[in-house]
Design a protein around this motif. Structure first.
Motif, PDB file in Angstrom:
ATOM      1  N   ALA A 410     -59.435  23.658  -9.647  1.00  0.00           N
ATOM      2  CA  ALA A 410     -60.895  23.643  -9.751  1.00  0.00           C
ATOM      3  C   ALA A 410     -61.414  22.366  -9.109  1.00  0.00           C
ATOM      4  O   ALA A 410     -60.691  21.372  -9.007  1.00  0.00           O
ATOM      5  N   THR A 411     -62.667  22.424  -8.704  1.00  0.00           N
ATOM      6  CA  THR A 411     -63.311  21.232  -8.148  1.00  0.00           C
ATOM      7  C   THR A 411     -64.828  21.413  -8.208  1.00  0.00           C
ATOM      8  O   THR A 411     -65.314  22.416  -8.726  1.00  0.00           O
ATOM      9  N   THR A 412     -65.542  20.439  -7.690  1.00  0.00           N
ATOM     10  CA  THR A 412     -67.000  20.550  -7.642  1.00  0.00           C
ATOM     11  C   THR A 412     -67.409  21.596  -6.604  1.00  0.00           C
ATOM     12  O   THR A 412     -66.643  21.913  -5.693  1.00  0.00           O
ATOM     13  N   GLY A 451     -69.234  22.932 -10.777  1.00  0.00           N
ATOM     14  CA  GLY A 451     -68.136  23.356  -9.922  1.00  0.00           C
ATOM     15  C   GLY A 451     -67.531  24.668 -10.357  1.00  0.00           C
ATOM     16  O   GLY A 451     -68.113  25.398 -11.173  1.00  0.00           O
ATOM     17  N   GLY A 485     -58.749  16.608  -3.851  1.00  0.00           N
ATOM     18  CA  GLY A 485     -59.719  16.390  -4.930  1.00  0.00           C
ATOM     19  C   GLY A 485     -59.768  17.479  -5.985  1.00  0.00           C
ATOM     20  O   GLY A 485     -60.680  17.510  -6.801  1.00  0.00           O
ATOM     21  N   GLY A 486     -58.804  18.397  -5.973  1.00  0.00           N
ATOM     22  CA  GLY A 486     -58.769  19.413  -7.030  1.00  0.00           C
ATOM     23  C   GLY A 486     -58.012  18.901  -8.239  1.00  0.00           C
ATOM     24  O   GLY A 486     -57.384  17.849  -8.204  1.00  0.00           O
ATOM     25  N   THR A 487     -58.122  19.666  -9.336  1.00  0.00           N
ATOM     26  CA  THR A 487     -57.304  19.347 -10.499  1.00  0.00           C
ATOM     27  C   THR A 487     -55.982  20.104 -10.386  1.00  0.00           C
ATOM     28  O   THR A 487     -55.955  21.235  -9.888  1.00  0.00           O
ATOM     29  N   ILE A 488     -54.926  19.494 -10.873  1.00  0.00           N
ATOM     30  CA  ILE A 488     -53.598  20.100 -10.777  1.00  0.00           C
ATOM     31  C   ILE A 488     -53.519  21.396 -11.591  1.00  0.00           C
ATOM     32  O   ILE A 488     -52.689  22.254 -11.312  1.00  0.00           O
ATOM     33  N   SER A 489     -54.419  21.564 -12.534  1.00  0.00           N
ATOM     34  CA  SER A 489     -54.528  22.868 -13.190  1.00  0.00           C
ATOM     35  C   SER A 489     -55.899  23.086 -13.803  1.00  0.00           C
ATOM     36  O   SER A 489     -56.415  22.231 -14.515  1.00  0.00           O
ATOM     37  N   HIS A 490     -56.458  24.256 -13.563  1.00  0.00           N
ATOM     38  CA  HIS A 490     -57.695  24.656 -14.234  1.00  0.00           C
ATOM     39  C   HIS A 490     -57.424  25.366 -15.551  1.00  0.00           C
ATOM     40  O   HIS A 490     -58.192  25.246 -16.490  1.00  0.00           O
TER      41      HIS A 490
ATOM     42  N   SER B 173     -73.503  20.021  -6.114  1.00  0.00           N
ATOM     43  CA  SER B 173     -72.800  20.208  -7.388  1.00  0.00           C
ATOM     44  C   SER B 173     -73.671  19.839  -8.584  1.00  0.00           C
ATOM     45  O   SER B 173     -73.331  20.194  -9.714  1.00  0.00           O
ATOM     46  N   ARG B 249     -61.672  14.564 -13.253  1.00  0.00           N
ATOM     47  CA  ARG B 249     -61.438  14.905 -11.868  1.00  0.00           C
ATOM     48  C   ARG B 249     -62.187  16.155 -11.426  1.00  0.00           C
ATOM     49  O   ARG B 249     -62.636  16.236 -10.288  1.00  0.00           O
ATOM     50  N   ALA B 250     -62.269  17.129 -12.299  1.00  0.00           N
ATOM     51  CA  ALA B 250     -62.861  18.410 -11.905  1.00  0.00           C
ATOM     52  C   ALA B 250     -63.428  19.074 -13.136  1.00  0.00           C
ATOM     53  O   ALA B 250     -62.934  18.872 -14.236  1.00  0.00           O
ATOM     54  N   PRO B 251     -64.482  19.893 -12.955  1.00  0.00           N
ATOM     55  CA  PRO B 251     -64.971  20.664 -14.103  1.00  0.00           C
ATOM     56  C   PRO B 251     -63.881  21.637 -14.522  1.00  0.00           C
ATOM     57  O   PRO B 251     -63.187  22.204 -13.679  1.00  0.00           O
ATOM     58  N   GLY B 252     -63.722  21.794 -15.826  1.00  0.00           N
ATOM     59  CA  GLY B 252     -62.800  22.824 -16.307  1.00  0.00           C
ATOM     60  C   GLY B 252     -61.359  22.564 -15.970  1.00  0.00           C
ATOM     61  O   GLY B 252     -60.616  23.475 -15.626  1.00  0.00           O
ATOM     62  N   SER B 253     -60.914  21.313 -16.085  1.00  0.00           N
ATOM     63  CA  SER B 253     -59.493  21.039 -15.870  1.00  0.00           C
ATOM     64  C   SER B 253     -58.701  21.370 -17.126  1.00  0.00           C
ATOM     65  O   SER B 253     -59.210  21.305 -18.240  1.00  0.00           O
ATOM     66  N   ALA B 254     -57.438  21.737 -16.930  1.00  0.00           N
ATOM     67  CA  ALA B 254     -56.505  21.890 -18.055  1.00  0.00           C
ATOM     68  C   ALA B 254     -55.304  20.984 -17.833  1.00  0.00           C
ATOM     69  O   ALA B 254     -54.213  21.262 -18.306  1.00  0.00           O
ATOM     70  N   ALA B 255     -55.525  19.881 -17.124  1.00  0.00           N
ATOM     71  CA  ALA B 255     -54.420  18.957 -16.826  1.00  0.00           C
ATOM     72  C   ALA B 255     -54.235  17.981 -17.984  1.00  0.00           C
ATOM     73  O   ALA B 255     -54.540  16.801 -17.881  1.00  0.00           O
TER      74      ALA B 255
END
Lengths: 536, 536
Positions: A410-412, A451, A485-490, B173, B249-255
């Motif tokens: 996920a990202t913006t 995002g 710039g993404g997250t390693i997991s949404h 965003s 880092r990102a909206p809705g991360s699960a990291a």
């Protein structure tokens, strides 16, 4: 509490309900695969659990006796089948590994029937140096269920299926307290009897547990309307090796940092979530499904952004890219007409009838103004009907020697297309380097005001050891995600698979905070070694 | 960055803008006070900052030199006025203490102009054993700005006013990055220029900083629509004595666990929030104000619950009890007609014109079905016009020797009336024991699907040392709140005032988690001693 003591309720080497498994590829999919991969898929061999040779030893008798004294002898299982069935999760590499003759498994499966039983098991584990892998629905896809003993001599699986059921429903406040081992369908059934719904429908819905949703920060298909599981949780009870926490006193507290959030996403490394209190809502009276088409992914994503930022209130809103739109249409039987026909968005509105219709009208106005055209309602019905079907199709593909896997980030909004391009290129280059013909599908599965998430499905003709061939491709994707710039997991979580990338996301001091909490609550380091926190 | 280097911009012994201070009690209020307290309020004495004798020493010259080398000599202030103006927050006991001849104050006020400057100050403080009290807008009301050196030899105030301004706006965003010292009005002004709004309007709006909102988990009057400040924050930068964190880092991360949440509500005990990234929205085109009356508080609260659980989308929705309704009406000049006329709810809907009207209609339908009757729009306009006025009135009351204070809590809908009764009884008994005639007003200020907050205003004729007389009353209220299932704070935070009650809310292991994070990030324990974490 409602006990579910049967152990065999999912396919051991595939997804879900054996009764729903289909060995035959749908005609449209078979045709498409032939076109994509260059050959007709052929059936491959599976093995039976009894054929597996376990490479890890059974738990020694004195450990078994100590655990049996805590939870009852019949709830410390060391039989071959129980161990094999707790040997891992449900990622495609996991399922590939389930086809190998030699496999690692926990030394025992322990099934406590009370919170005190969980606490006793953790105390014994800490004293005796046994690693503990909490096991909810068994649907993890990032390696968090690996039977990894870390620095300890043995690993046990702590299965929460006996800690299940609706403990309490506050129908005024709309709050339900469930034991953590409650499976999602059982939770919905218990709520439906009282006129309520939780409304959390991830792809893993049929088997996942509420404790697992909390531990992994799950997102569901209806999260646009009801929020991620994070947002549904109003309280948690957590048993750690050093003591128990009861968190989440009131909605909207400012009494220090929200400690519930320290355990949402903790993936079993601090302790075991035993109880989950969640916000629930009245069963929606109305349910309105619609589909829209957009000329391309960029215009569709922009339309979803406008809807989300305006807050018109869809329960579900998702957008398939051109490739996925084509495949989805293929599955509803109109492949010929569909290929190259732009992108489809599925929208679902729920609520009291008046509100649902008002929300639908507001969403439709924004989507139309942004270039969307109403499409056949059949598309939305087909998505709704088949919403839990994809993992079954993955099983069938795997049985035909075709590798299919999903990954997500996920990202913006402003960075969405940069990230999509980066991931697509990493996949293309990685699979190219492996010499694999492939097809990459993508959709926006979850939206936020700032995002969205990107969900990729990869179908590839990987040859030889498919799990080994996939590993460098996945590493390349993870590098691309953190760089772009993404997250390693949404929503799949960190597990063991993403742990090496976590520091690049949260920094050295972020990791230090997590390790400090772990040292305090689990000084012996027995909880789920190798998961979430990368090895030092 | 935009520097605000002036130090004197609030009344030193009262609230806010000296230009807006009024020495005269409004006629209605004066009449009401006479009725409630049994005597006509009389003007009392104030002192000037120059008259204060500081009981704590100035920072020694070698410490000043070290800090000056880090931030510049002109930004290490040891003059009497600067120290006196950083001696505490804005609770009523704080303001009472500002009327005493002898007062404690920090040894110096340090104003770093960059994040590197903040980091340098914290390193020096840890090395030299100087306690650090972060200072944003100076509006804290729970004692978090007390110049408490803890185990250290001196305390410095770290004023963030130079770390201010809009750093970046991502208008796609809807995300804005501000330096933490930015005051809320400056943030709104910077956003308004670009067509955006943050929409966070707590009572402290005129002076509070964005970093303070984050550190205290602030709620605003528009939180029903835009969420608490917690929900607005998408990222934070935090400088600690051991290093810097860049989170979100990102909206809705699960990291893993959401580490942003470990710092929201951390009240300066882990480090200093230097940058805040927030969700913003387009300036609403429409703004619709309405009022409804209910026969009593219980029916009104039930109506608010129904609106919130249906999700009709008001930006503001609040309900005054019978006593507060009467006083509010007194302030709009219709006291005679108003007393005993039930409870007033104020509702505000915003957004694009169509959506705002649709939301208003949906809310009105639910409120009306629940027994509400539309009331004069003047009530809503009057509330809107006077929404930041209450603290000014408190100042005027204090100058007339009348003690006025607010306190707040939250709980589930099903427990709301139990909690309200418990708090009211504790206040009545406590003030009774102090021999003080009083009036207790209450409103529901914030709503959530599962519960709501209760905000109490107390006006009392406390004699003698009002701060000392109030202390046992407040302790009795805090006991009642935790016993009755409320949170010790819904939005004022923990500070030093609520710290002794925190363990009863989050438990021994909850405190252990907070202390573990603190040990990791602030091993010397210099950050804001005595705040949030109770003394061992």
């Amino acid at each position: 509490m409602t006990e579910h003591t049967e152990v065999l309720d999912m396919r051991w080497d595939g997804w879900g309900d054996p009764a729903k498994a289909t060995e035959k590829l749908p005609g449209g999919v078979s045709l498409l695969l032939t076109a994509v991969l260059g050959h007709r898929p052929r059936r491959t061999a599976r093995i039976r659990p009894a054929d597996v040779e376990l490479t890890t030893p059974e738990l020694p008798a004195d450990d078994v006796r100590a655990l049996a004294a805590a939870v009852g002898a019949e709830y410390v299982r060391t039989d071959h089948d129980a161990r094999v069935l707790h040997a891992g999760g449900k990622s495609t590499p996991d399922l590939v590994r389930r086809r190998a003759r030699e496999q690692a498994a926990p030394g025992a499966v322990v099934l406590p029937g009370s919170e005190a039983g969980v606490a006793a098991v953790l105390r014994i584990a800490a004293e005796k140096g046994l690693a503990v892998v909490p096991f909810g629905g068994g649907t993890a896809v990032t390696g968090g269920l690996e039977p990894d003993a870390g620095d300890h001599r043995q690993v046990i699986s702590l299965d929460l299926r006996r800690l299940a059921g609706l403990e309490r429903l506050d129908d005024v406040s709309g709050e339900a307290t469930f034991w953590a081992g409650t499976r999602a369908p059982a939770a919905e059934a218990a709520l439906a009897e009282r006129g309520f719904e939780l409304g959390h429908f991830p792809q893993s819905f049929e088997f996942a547990s509420l404790g697992g949703f909390a531990a992994m920060r799950s997102s569901g298909q209806n999260s646009a309307g009801h929020g991620r599981f994070d947002a549904m949780v109003t309280g948690l009870r957590v048993v750690t090796p050093t003591g128990t926490l009861d968190l989440g006193r009131a909605p909207g507290s400012a009494a220090g940092p929200d400690l519930v959030r320290a355990f949402l996403g903790s993936e079993g490394v601090f302790g075991v979530i035993t109880q989950v209190r969640v916000r629930v809502h009245e069963t929606p009276a109305e349910r309105l499904r619609d589909a829209f088409t957009f000329p391309d992914f960029r215009s569709g994503a922009d339309a979803l952004r406008r809807v989300t930022q305006a807050g018109t209130g869809p329960t579900v809103i998702r957008l398939s890219d051109e490739a996925e739109t084509a495949v989805s249409l293929a599955q509803v039987g109109s492949i010929g007409k569909a290929l190259g026909k732009g992108c489809t968005a599925i929208v679902l509105h729920e609520g009291p009838a008046d509100l649902a219709r008002a929300r639908r009208d507001a969403t439709a106005a924004v989507l139309t103004a942004a270039g969307g055209k109403p499409a056949s309602g059949k598309l939305a019905e087909s998505w709704d009907h088949g919403r839990f079907g994809a993992p079954y199709l993955r099983d069938t593909l795997l049985e035909h020697g075709v590798f299919a896997e999903t990954l997500e980030t996920a990202t913006t909004w402003s960075n969405l297309h940069v990230l999509r391009t980066a991931v697509t290129e990493a996949l293309t280059q990685g699979l190219g380097a492996a010499g694999a013909r492939h097809r990459i599908l993508c959709h926006v599965s979850h939206v936020y005001p700032t995002g969205a998430s990107l969900y990729f499905t990869v179908v590839a003709g990987l040859a030889g050891d498919m799990a080994a061939a996939w590993e460098p491709v996945k590493a390349r994707v993870n590098d691309a995600i953190v760089t772009a710039g993404g997250t390693i997991s949404h929503h799949h979580g960190v597990g063991t698979d993403h742990a090496p990338w976590l520091e690049r996301e949260i920094g050295e001091h972020g990791l230090r905070v997590l390790r400090a909490i772990k040292r305090e609550l689990d000084p012996a380091g027995v909880m789920n070694p190798g998961t979430l926190l990368p090895r030092a």
